[in-house]
Design a protein around this motif. Structure first.
Motif, PDB file in Angstrom:
ATOM      1  N   THR A 150      15.823  -3.134   5.767  1.00 18.81           N
ATOM      2  CA  THR A 150      14.955  -4.055   5.916  1.00 18.81           C
ATOM      3  C   THR A 150      14.000  -4.488   4.923  1.00 18.81           C
ATOM      4  OG1 THR A 150      14.578  -3.534   8.215  1.00 18.81           O
ATOM      5  CG2 THR A 150      12.734  -4.957   7.309  1.00 18.81           C
ATOM      6  N   ASN A 151      13.658  -3.410   4.053  1.00 18.85           N
ATOM      7  CA  ASN A 151      13.113  -3.643   2.494  1.00 18.85           C
ATOM      8  C   ASN A 151      13.744  -4.288   1.744  1.00 18.85           C
ATOM      9  OD1 ASN A 151      12.116  -0.107   2.947  1.00 18.85           O
ATOM     10  ND2 ASN A 151      10.772  -1.694   3.413  1.00 18.85           N
ATOM     11  N   LEU A 152      15.066  -4.254   1.537  1.00 18.53           N
ATOM     12  CA  LEU A 152      15.925  -4.948   0.631  1.00 18.53           C
ATOM     13  C   LEU A 152      15.947  -6.533   1.161  1.00 18.53           C
ATOM     14  CD1 LEU A 152      18.851  -2.523  -0.095  1.00 18.53           C
ATOM     15  CD2 LEU A 152      16.933  -3.258  -1.450  1.00 18.53           C
ATOM     16  N   ARG A 153      15.935  -6.786   2.474  1.00 16.60           N
ATOM     17  CA  ARG A 153      15.959  -8.318   2.959  1.00 16.60           C
ATOM     18  C   ARG A 153      14.619  -8.801   2.493  1.00 16.60           C
ATOM     19  NH1 ARG A 153      19.210  -6.881   8.601  1.00 16.60           N
ATOM     20  NH2 ARG A 153      21.051  -7.243   7.926  1.00 16.60           N
ATOM     21  N   ASP A 154      13.680  -8.128   2.754  1.00 18.53           N
ATOM     22  CA  ASP A 154      12.251  -8.362   2.309  1.00 18.53           C
ATOM     23  C   ASP A 154      12.099  -8.924   0.678  1.00 18.53           C
ATOM     24  OD1 ASP A 154      11.346  -8.365   5.139  1.00 18.53           O
ATOM     25  OD2 ASP A 154      10.318  -6.439   4.457  1.00 18.53           O
ATOM     26  N   PHE A 155      12.873  -7.918  -0.026  1.00 13.99           N
ATOM     27  CA  PHE A 155      12.871  -7.892  -1.574  1.00 13.99           C
ATOM     28  C   PHE A 155      13.684  -9.445  -1.819  1.00 13.99           C
ATOM     29  CE2 PHE A 155      15.919  -7.019  -5.260  1.00 13.99           C
ATOM     30  CZ  PHE A 155      14.644  -7.441  -6.260  1.00 13.99           C
ATOM     31  N   ILE A 156      14.772  -9.846  -1.017  1.00 16.89           N
ATOM     32  CA  ILE A 156      15.585 -10.964  -1.308  1.00 16.89           C
ATOM     33  C   ILE A 156      14.652 -12.015  -1.029  1.00 16.89           C
ATOM     34  CG2 ILE A 156      17.449 -12.395  -0.773  1.00 16.89           C
ATOM     35  CD1 ILE A 156      18.241  -9.942  -2.182  1.00 16.89           C
ATOM     36  N   THR A 157      13.903 -11.933  -0.090  1.00 16.37           N
ATOM     37  CA  THR A 157      12.961 -13.168   0.445  1.00 16.37           C
ATOM     38  C   THR A 157      11.887 -13.426  -0.717  1.00 16.37           C
ATOM     39  OG1 THR A 157      13.478 -12.534   2.714  1.00 16.37           O
ATOM     40  CG2 THR A 157      11.305 -13.848   2.030  1.00 16.37           C
ATOM     41  N   TRP A 158      11.505 -12.174  -1.213  1.00 15.75           N
ATOM     42  CA  TRP A 158      10.474 -12.201  -2.262  1.00 15.75           C
ATOM     43  C   TRP A 158      10.972 -12.864  -3.358  1.00 15.75           C
ATOM     44  CZ3 TRP A 158      10.067  -8.942  -6.956  1.00 15.75           C
ATOM     45  CH2 TRP A 158       9.114  -9.265  -7.534  1.00 15.75           C
ATOM     46  N   ILE A 159      12.201 -12.509  -4.018  1.00 12.37           N
ATOM     47  CA  ILE A 159      12.667 -13.136  -5.302  1.00 12.37           C
ATOM     48  C   ILE A 159      13.225 -14.577  -4.979  1.00 12.37           C
ATOM     49  CG2 ILE A 159      13.508 -11.141  -6.297  1.00 12.37           C
ATOM     50  CD1 ILE A 159      16.659 -11.971  -5.485  1.00 12.37           C
ATOM     51  N   VAL A 160      13.326 -15.102  -3.826  1.00 18.06           N
ATOM     52  CA  VAL A 160      13.430 -16.639  -3.427  1.00 18.06           C
ATOM     53  C   VAL A 160      11.982 -17.168  -3.891  1.00 18.06           C
ATOM     54  CG1 VAL A 160      13.929 -18.109  -1.667  1.00 18.06           C
ATOM     55  CG2 VAL A 160      15.518 -16.436  -2.048  1.00 18.06           C
ATOM     56  N   ASP A 175       0.703  -1.353   0.107  1.00 16.13           N
ATOM     57  CA  ASP A 175      -0.073  -0.175  -0.042  1.00 16.13           C
ATOM     58  C   ASP A 175       0.884   1.240   0.176  1.00 16.13           C
ATOM     59  OD1 ASP A 175      -2.232  -1.450  -0.031  1.00 16.13           O
ATOM     60  OD2 ASP A 175      -2.170  -1.734   2.216  1.00 16.13           O
ATOM     61  N   ASN A 176       1.845   1.146   0.658  1.00 12.97           N
ATOM     62  CA  ASN A 176       2.895   2.376   0.746  1.00 12.97           C
ATOM     63  C   ASN A 176       3.961   2.216  -0.228  1.00 12.97           C
ATOM     64  OD1 ASN A 176       1.474   3.349   3.050  1.00 12.97           O
ATOM     65  ND2 ASN A 176       2.498   1.936   4.490  1.00 12.97           N
ATOM     66  N   LYS A 177       3.696   2.628  -1.336  1.00 13.84           N
ATOM     67  CA  LYS A 177       4.655   2.207  -2.524  1.00 13.84           C
ATOM     68  C   LYS A 177       6.049   3.084  -2.055  1.00 13.84           C
ATOM     69  CE  LYS A 177       1.264   1.678  -5.989  1.00 13.84           C
ATOM     70  NZ  LYS A 177       0.707   0.400  -5.441  1.00 13.84           N
ATOM     71  N   LEU A 178       7.215   2.502  -2.165  1.00 18.08           N
ATOM     72  CA  LEU A 178       8.388   2.962  -2.044  1.00 18.08           C
ATOM     73  C   LEU A 178       9.001   3.585  -2.860  1.00 18.08           C
ATOM     74  CD1 LEU A 178       9.625   0.079   0.235  1.00 18.08           C
ATOM     75  CD2 LEU A 178       9.054   2.257   1.208  1.00 18.08           C
ATOM     76  N   LYS A 179       9.581   4.714  -2.672  1.00 10.85           N
ATOM     77  CA  LYS A 179      10.487   5.519  -3.766  1.00 10.85           C
ATOM     78  C   LYS A 179      12.015   5.100  -3.437  1.00 10.85           C
ATOM     79  CE  LYS A 179       7.310   8.479  -5.307  1.00 10.85           C
ATOM     80  NZ  LYS A 179       6.823   7.916  -6.720  1.00 10.85           N
ATOM     81  N   PRO A 180      12.706   5.107  -4.494  1.00 11.94           N
ATOM     82  CA  PRO A 180      14.340   4.524  -4.333  1.00 11.94           C
ATOM     83  C   PRO A 180      14.914   5.022  -3.255  1.00 11.94           C
ATOM     84  CG  PRO A 180      13.686   5.143  -6.849  1.00 11.94           C
ATOM     85  CD  PRO A 180      12.488   5.595  -5.955  1.00 11.94           C
ATOM     86  N   ASP A 181      14.704   6.495  -2.563  1.00 10.30           N
ATOM     87  CA  ASP A 181      15.589   7.150  -1.705  1.00 10.30           C
ATOM     88  C   ASP A 181      14.659   6.799  -0.101  1.00 10.30           C
ATOM     89  OD1 ASP A 181      13.082   8.526  -2.154  1.00 10.30           O
ATOM     90  OD2 ASP A 181      14.277  10.495  -2.190  1.00 10.30           O
ATOM     91  N   ALA A 182      13.799   6.056  -0.359  1.00 16.44           N
ATOM     92  CA  ALA A 182      13.053   5.683   1.072  1.00 16.44           C
ATOM     93  C   ALA A 182      13.190   4.263   1.255  1.00 16.44           C
ATOM     94  CB  ALA A 182      11.494   6.196   0.882  1.00 16.44           C
TER      95      ALA A 182
END
Length: 299
Positions: free
Chosen positions: A54-64, A43-50
């Motif tokens: 933690t977001n990146l770790r969630d991203f790695i989990t997502w691509i797995v 819901d809270n769409k993230l901009k590159p500078d935000a």
């Protein structure tokens, strides 16, 4: 900063500052597009500078979770780190959230190897009535007898053979030279090829010093050696997926199984790091496990 501007600027940075090829820029861009897709999911769409660690770790989990294999995960991580380095250089962010992001562990695939019996079976099937057969036997004996890469065998020179003291000089990766011992069977096969068959080949100018030549007197291609090995394996009924590199793997595996010092094997193979050579200790453990399974009365 919005995603489209960030990705466009990143592409220019890779092209102009890092001098990357068009294909590399495209590959990195695709990886950042995946990060963009992930950041658009919530819901809270993230901009590159935000984005945070933690977001990146969630991203790695997502691509797995979406089924990316470990090698693809590692590539995406590399692209992500480069992207945030760019944002940092451009002062779009004040700190790099990817700095502490860890790479997924890539499971090292154990290579196929041939048993000593299978090596003998392959070599025994070579048609020695043909000049190419005599040459191929010398190649296979050299690959297995010294653990050479196929590229090193192709580039092997007569001036680098010291068969009287049972050594050959090999030019490996990065043009690094090493002296490698060579076994009696390989020496015998090499001498027959060089002294009885190669002397009758019309050699192309500039190719005079290369050991292995085709019928037109030019050095061999990797593809020819690969096809010859594959055809031979099919002829004798070996079902394993083998290549010229299989002889190198078999050379190292049989040495480790026989109790050879790992540092000595590293030196012979021309590995920069002992970590690369350590894969053969894993192969050795598999060999030990299979031996217990086959022969122990309680297994």
């Amino acid at each position: 900063m919005d995603w489209r501007s960030a990705i466009k600027g990143f592409q220019a940075y890779l092209r102009l500052e890092k001098s990357m090829s068009a294909n590399s820029v495209e590959a990195y861009s695709r990886d950042i597009e995946k990060l963009y897709q992930f950041c658009e999911l919530g819901d809270n769409k993230l901009k590159p500078d935000a984005i945070t660690l933690t977001n990146l770790r969630d991203f790695i989990t997502w691509i797995v979770e979406i089924g990316m294999i470990p090698s693809s995960q590692a590539r995406i991580l590399s692209g992500t780190k480069a992207f945030f380095k760019y944002l940092l250089i451009e002062n779009i962010i004040s700190s790099d959230p990817s700095e502490l992001l860890e790479a997924p562990r890539i499971r090292r695939k154990l290579p196929d190897t041939l048993s000593y019996h299978e090596i003998n079976k392959l070599i025994a099937a070579i048609d020695l009535s043909k000049p190419e057969g005599v040459r191929d036997k010398a190649i296979f004996e050299t690959l297995y007898g010294s653990g050479l890469r196929v590229s090193e065998a192709i580039e092997l020179k007569l001036s680098n053979l010291y068969l009287d003291i049972e050594f050959i000089k090999v030019t490996g990766k990065g043009n690094k030279e090493r002296l490698v011992p060579i076994g009696a069977e390989a020496i015998k096969a090499l001498k027959i090829w060089i002294e009885q068959v190669r002397v009758h080949v019309p050699i192309k100018k500039g190719e005079e010093d290369f050991v292995f030549l085709n019928r037109r007197g030019s050095r061999l291609s990797r593809q020819l050696i690969f096809m010859n090995i594959k055809a031979l394996a099919e002829a004798v009924g070996i079902q394993k997926k083998i290549s010229p590199h299989t002889f190198r793997h078999s050379f190292a595996t049989h040495l480790v199984e026989g109790g050879a010092d790992l540092r000595a094997v590293q030196e012979m193979l021309g590995h920069e790091s002992i970590t690369t050579t350590e894969i053969y200790t894993h192969l050795d453990r598999e060999y030990l496990k299979s031996t217990i399974s086959r022969f122990h009365p309680r297994s």
